[in-house]
Write a protein that holds these residues in place. Structure first.
Motif, PDB file in Angstrom:
ATOM      1  N   GLU A 161      -8.642  -5.744   2.702  1.00 40.20           N
ATOM      2  CA  GLU A 161      -8.828  -4.435   1.985  1.00 40.20           C
ATOM      3  C   GLU A 161      -8.137  -5.284   1.044  1.00 40.20           C
ATOM      4  N   LYS A 195      -9.273 -10.174   7.465  1.00 42.36           N
ATOM      5  CA  LYS A 195      -8.322  -8.080   7.509  1.00 42.36           C
ATOM      6  C   LYS A 195      -8.171  -7.620   6.063  1.00 42.36           C
ATOM      7  N   THR A 253       0.782  -1.504   0.029  1.00 42.55           N
ATOM      8  CA  THR A 253       0.148  -0.589   0.340  1.00 42.55           C
ATOM      9  C   THR A 253       0.906   0.736  -0.025  1.00 42.55           C
TER      10      THR A 253
END
Length: 134
Positions: free
Chosen positions: A130, A126, A59
């Motif tokens: 994402e 999670k 990211t």
């Protein structure tokens, strides 16, 4: 970090977590069960923080070098819910190679079974969520 490599790390983590989950579901009261579970926990924890680090790099968050920094950054990002419990898990993980006291080993085993298992289970969910949003 490219997407393919991130998914490889996620799959490695999920396999390790499944093995840990299998170990904590064994009900035999024997030292080998404690020892095996703790060893699987060590491996799963190592993969967990490396997976978090890889995700953060994917990211665009880089320059994270340690498990502690990775946990803190993952908490800030929202990858994990309880940064303090993750740091406690890291401390317990760091104790495990030096466990010679049966009582301490059983205490960490109970934490793995009753606290850390949940935290570790939430990580893969999670990250998958994402990735589906990116």
């Amino acid at each position: 970090m490219n997407e393919e490599r991130l998914y490889e790390k996620l799959n490695d983590y999920k396999r390790a977590f499944t093995r840990l989950e299998n170990a904590i579901n064994i009900t035999i009261e024997d030292d080998i069960v404690y020892d095996g579970t703790i060893q699987r926990f060590e491996f799963t924890f190592e993969l967990s923080w490396k997976l978090m680090k890889a995700f953060l790099e994917y990211t665009g968050i880089s320059e994270i070098r340690s498990p502690r920094a990775t946990i803190k950054e993952s908490f800030s990002y929202g990858l994990i819910e309880d940064g303090e419990k993750w740091l406690e898990m890291m401390v317990d993980r760091n104790k495990t190679p030096h466990l010679y006291d049966e009582g301490e080993a059983k205490l960490i085993y109970e934490k793995i079974k009753n606290k850390y298992h949940y935290l570790l289970s939430q990580l893969a969910k999670k990250i998958e969520a994402e990735l589906n949003q990116i």
